[in-house]
Design a protein around this motif. Structure first.
Motif, PDB file in Angstrom:
ATOM      1  N   ASP A 323       0.681  -1.243   0.180  1.00 56.28           N
ATOM      2  CA  ASP A 323      -0.078   0.041   0.185  1.00 56.28           C
ATOM      3  C   ASP A 323       0.935   1.194   0.046  1.00 56.28           C
ATOM      4  O   ASP A 323       0.627   2.141   0.746  1.00 56.28           O
ATOM      5  CB  ASP A 323      -0.973   0.037   1.163  1.00 56.28           C
ATOM      6  N   SER A 331      -5.710   1.668  -0.669  1.00 55.45           N
ATOM      7  CA  SER A 331      -4.843   1.095  -1.524  1.00 55.45           C
ATOM      8  C   SER A 331      -5.605  -0.281  -2.266  1.00 55.45           C
ATOM      9  O   SER A 331      -5.831  -1.087  -1.392  1.00 55.45           O
ATOM     10  CB  SER A 331      -3.651   0.481  -0.597  1.00 55.45           C
ATOM     11  N   GLY A 417      -0.897  -0.309  -5.151  1.00 51.50           N
ATOM     12  CA  GLY A 417      -2.042   0.443  -4.642  1.00 51.50           C
ATOM     13  C   GLY A 417      -2.560   1.247  -5.402  1.00 51.50           C
ATOM     14  O   GLY A 417      -3.845   1.604  -5.050  1.00 51.50           O
TER      15      GLY A 417
END
Ligand code: C2O
Ligand code: CU
Length: 425
Positions: A323, A331, A417
């Motif tokens: 993320d 994300s 993400g």
């Protein structure tokens, strides 16, 4: 970065389209002749894969055979396609495992310059070469002497010509992405005549690099962006292509045509079209607009007004894990879409780049208008480059039912993400 002395010519099949696209290991002479070849993945024996060439309104019917060691899928970038054929594993189809096949059958609603590429582990598979051009001819194409596909790519190579490992490198992902150290233009032919009228179809197939390109030796106009014709052809100044973007140029050869990458410190030769003879019967000088696109015009009062904030990355508070990047604080793909639309609704989406890096935002299944400062409709695109710290509004008519990805086309950013999806019902 270094670059090739001469452009590499890629074979262009003379038949309309092969009926099988076989993903498999291939090799390409990226380093100068006499030096090591680069082991890549490609289609039907070559990277880039074969140029698929059809007419507007035609149907393509292709069996994808996966002979690589990883699961994969093919996405038909920029095509306003039927959702089930969009090639996104987990959203529109299952993964195609090694040794398996998947049949893609779809219509081509728009003329223009498009491309296809792997849509699984794409930061690696596209960097390894799993992509190719997809050209849709106008029913009434403008007369040219040569219609040339020009793919801009870069590779990260060691001295032997081998691709360097570390495709999923977190440092790359949290910065600009995996940039190559060797860039080149792959042309479908390498000579032209003085006075020839050319149509050049530039496609940026890199996973991360934004190419500012200078073209010398051509008296030319820009006639299309991301496949879609411009109402008024534009003067050819330095062209900028973000990953996945395309530019069509039409012009007349006045000297050897040189393609140069305009870097901050220098100009790098990417390749050239050499002169071989003189055209004694040139096409008339004016360069007219291509036939107008048939994309729906957004309503002046949108049904939904949304914003999409790009966040994270190096110097943006997120550096590691899956993320690194986020959109509106989220994300990766969640079960719930970012937004749901009724078919035919108009949306205005503000793309806000709150990071230290540029991002190229791509919406599947639709083209959208970039809005100008005054709110009027600007360029029609499928991938919008949003420089760091700026925001840009886009307007789109969501008229293609299905589940569509919306993501950064810097593919390492997408992987870490910067992706979401929308649903049109
Ligand atoms: Cu060209 Cu989702 O990709
Ligand atoms: Cu990005």
């Amino acid at each position: 970065m270094s670059s090739a002395a001469a452009a590499l010519v890629v074979p262009r099949p003379s038949f309309a389209a092969p009926s099988v696209l076989r993903a498999e290991p291939v090799s390409l002479q990226v380093l100068p002749e006499g030096q090591g070849k680069t082991a890549l993945w490609g289609f039907n024996g070559f990277s880039p894969g074969p140029e698929l060439r059809v007419r507007k309104g035609d149907t393509l019917s292709l069996r994808f055979e996966n002979h690589t060691e990883q699961p994969s899928s093919i996405h038909w970038h920029g095509i306003r396609i039927e959702n089930a054929m969009d090639g996104v594993p987990g959203l529109t189809q299952p993964l195609v495992q090694p040794g398996e096949t998947f049949d893609y059958v779809f219509q081509l609603p728009d003329a223009g310059t498009y491309w296809y590429h792997s849509h699984h582990q794409s930061w690696e598979q596209v960097a390894r070469g799993l992509y190719g051009p997809l050209i849709v001819d106008e029913a009434d194409a403008p007369k040219v002497d040569s219609d040339i596909t020009a793919i801009l790519d870069d590779w990260r190579l060691d001295e032997s010509g081998a691709l360097m490992a570390g495709f999923g490198d977190t440092h790359d992902f949290s910065h600009a992405g995996r940039l190559g150290n060797f860039a080149m233009i792959l042309l479908s032919q390498d000579t032209v005549r003085l006075g020839d009228r050319l149509r050049l179809r530039l496609i940026n197939t890199t996973t991360a690099r934004i190419f500012p390109i200078r073209i010398d030796g051509l008296d030319a106009k820009v006639v299309a962006l991301d496949g879609m014709s411009l109402a008024e052809p534009r003067d050819l100044s330095d062209i900028q292509l973000a990953p996945a973007q395309r530019v069509d140029v039409i012009g007349d050869v006045t000297a050897q045509v040189d393609f140069r990458f305009v870097a901050r410190d220098a100009l790098y030769d990417m390749g050239s079209l050499k002169i071989d003879g003189q055209n004694t019967n040139p096409v008339a000088p004016n360069i007219a607009a291509l036939p107008a696109p048939s994309v729906s015009i957004p309503k002046t009062t949108p049904n939904q007004t949304l914003s999409l904030r790009m966040e994270g990355g190096a110097m943006g508070g997120r550096h590691a894990g899956d993320d690194i990047w986020a959109l509106n604080g989220v994300s990766g793909l969640k079960d719930e879409p970012f937004a749901t639309f009724k078919r035919g609704e108009t949306a205005v989406i503000e793309l806000i780049n709150d990071t230290r890096f540029p991002h190229g935002i791509h919406l599947h299944g639709h083209h959208f208008y970039e809005l100008r400062q005054d709110g009027s409709l600007g360029d029609l695109r499928d991938t919008s480059l949003v420089e760091r710290g700026i925001s840009r509004k886009i307007a789109v008519v969501l008229d293609n039912p299905g589940k569509w990805l919306l993501h950064c086309h810097m593919l390492g950013h997408q992987a870490s993400g910067m992706k979401t999806w929308i649903e049109v019902t």
